[in-house]
Design a protein around this motif. Structure first.
Motif, mmCIF file in Angstrom:
data_model
loop_
_atom_site.group_PDB
_atom_site.id
_atom_site.type_symbol
_atom_site.label_atom_id
_atom_site.label_comp_id
_atom_site.label_asym_id
_atom_site.label_seq_id
_atom_site.Cartn_x
_atom_site.Cartn_y
_atom_site.Cartn_z
ATOM 1 N N VAL A 114 80.201 33.035 54.348
ATOM 2 C CA VAL A 114 81.320 34.167 54.158
ATOM 3 C C VAL A 114 81.653 34.146 52.751
ATOM 4 O O VAL A 114 81.309 33.262 51.677
ATOM 5 C CB VAL A 114 82.714 33.721 54.931
ATOM 6 N N ALA A 115 82.038 35.272 52.213
ATOM 7 C CA ALA A 115 82.385 35.639 50.977
ATOM 8 C C ALA A 115 83.929 34.880 50.224
ATOM 9 O O ALA A 115 84.821 35.397 50.671
ATOM 10 C CB ALA A 115 82.948 37.292 50.762
ATOM 11 N N THR A 116 83.487 33.726 49.999
ATOM 12 C CA THR A 116 84.616 32.978 49.370
ATOM 13 C C THR A 116 85.094 33.270 48.107
ATOM 14 O O THR A 116 86.383 32.890 47.607
ATOM 15 C CB THR A 116 84.320 31.445 49.383
ATOM 16 N N GLY A 117 84.279 33.902 47.343
ATOM 17 C CA GLY A 117 84.742 34.221 45.721
ATOM 18 C C GLY A 117 84.516 33.353 44.927
ATOM 19 O O GLY A 117 84.646 33.027 43.815
ATOM 20 N N ASP A 118 83.820 32.121 45.558
ATOM 21 C CA ASP A 118 83.805 30.843 44.627
ATOM 22 C C ASP A 118 82.646 31.238 43.711
ATOM 23 O O ASP A 118 81.472 31.651 43.942
ATOM 24 C CB ASP A 118 83.116 29.869 45.781
ATOM 25 N N ASP A 119 83.191 31.115 42.453
ATOM 26 C CA ASP A 119 82.177 31.416 41.209
ATOM 27 C C ASP A 119 81.323 30.441 40.533
ATOM 28 O O ASP A 119 80.758 30.444 39.532
ATOM 29 C CB ASP A 119 82.826 32.029 40.195
ATOM 30 N N THR A 120 81.201 29.203 41.342
ATOM 31 C CA THR A 120 80.172 28.229 40.843
ATOM 32 C C THR A 120 78.868 28.813 41.155
ATOM 33 O O THR A 120 78.487 29.339 42.014
ATOM 34 C CB THR A 120 80.221 27.210 41.919
#
Ligand code: MN
Ligand code: MN
Length: 293
Positions: free
Chosen positions: A170-176
């Protein structure tokens, strides 16, 4: 550069061939146990070892079911997830597919497959985990289904079937960002249920997490056998030691072993899955579990 890239490539190809072999065995009237044992033997015949027990998830079960020693369950009209891992000197190939024996879930099967294809298209050095999750979620939703939020893709390492990074569905927004030479498995799950799984009971899969002294001879016998798997997940049916249940209970109580119970969808929804193992490269990725001729 990865030093043992040949092992990773070989493990990927063995996993791919074993999955291709296994999916053809999934037919009404065939026992789950027969498929699991034949696929595990196939992996060995091809020069690898099972990286984990063959997982066969029926209908609302996403993962972590493997047949019991005397499993009489047969395939009939279920939605079947087959998840297969092979390792070569610890390098793991992990892949999965869904076989629809019911003939009623073609769209659901397409949803996870298309999500995997879409994710693979954007995998490269610098792609973020959040972007990948968003592509998976959007693709599954476009088919009218939901991704399973609490199951994820993952990194792979020597004798490690789940390491960092955790690759969301899902779109977690994790920018790793993904890094060059990382080896990852992406595995979207799609459902017509609520979009989450829970833990159930009666685990058939376990692993050894810590090596400690144990008191009972039952536990000692189980531990001795289980240690041969180098920390990788083990099927209870692989263990020959007498007193397995008693011994394993002690190993769990002292946090030496960990159990993996089956994971059903919280709303009883049907689940499909697709999975590939990938090598992250500067401008894209290599699909290590892509079946070659
Ligand atoms: Mn898998
Ligand atoms: Mn996996």
């Amino acid at each position: 550069m990865i030093e043992n890239l040949d092992d990773w490539k070989k493990a990927g190809q063995i996993a791919a061939k074993a999955l291709d072999y296994g999916r053809k065995l999934v037919k009404p009237g065939t026992k789950l146990l027969e498929v699991a044992e034949k696929v595990e033997q196939k992996i060995i015949d091809l020069g690898g070892f099972p990286a984990f027990p063959v997982n066969i998830g029926l209908n609302d079960i996403a993962a972590h079911y493997t047949p019991t020693k005397n499993d009489e369950t047969v395939f009939s009209d279920q939605l079947v997830k087959l998840d297969i891992g092979a390792h070569v000197n610890g390098a793991v190939g992990d892949n999965a597919c869904t076989v629809d024996l019911s003939g009623r879930y073609a769209d659901l099967v397409k949803a996870s497959q298309e999500a995997l294809d879409a994710a693979i298209k954007i995998v490269k050095e610098g792609a973020t985990l959040g972007e990948i999750g968003k592509v998976i979620q959007d693709t599954i939703k476009a088919r009218g289904f939901l991704p399973i939020v609490n199951l994820s893709g993952h990194g792979l390492d020597l004798y490690e079937t789940h390491t960092e990074p955790t690759i969301p569905n899902v779109a977690t927004g994790d920018d790793t960002e993904l890094e060059e030479d990382e080896i990852i498995a992406i595995e979207p799950f799609a459902t017509n249920g609520q979009g989450a799984i829970k833990e159930s009971h009666h685990a058939e899969i376990f692993s050894i997490e810590n090596e400690k002294n144990v008191r009972s001879s039952f536990a000692r016998d189980v531990l001795r056998e289980a240690l041969e798997y180098n920390g990788l997940p083990i099927a209870k049916r692989w263990i020959k030691a007498k007193g397995l249940d008693f011994g394993l209970r002690e190993l769990i109580k002292f946090n030496i072993a960990k159990e993996y119970p089956p994971l059903p969808e919280v709303g009883g929804g049907m689940i499909s899955q697709a999975e590939h193992t990938l090598l992250v490269q500067k401008k894209g990725c290599m699909i290590l579990t892509k079946l070659k001729e």
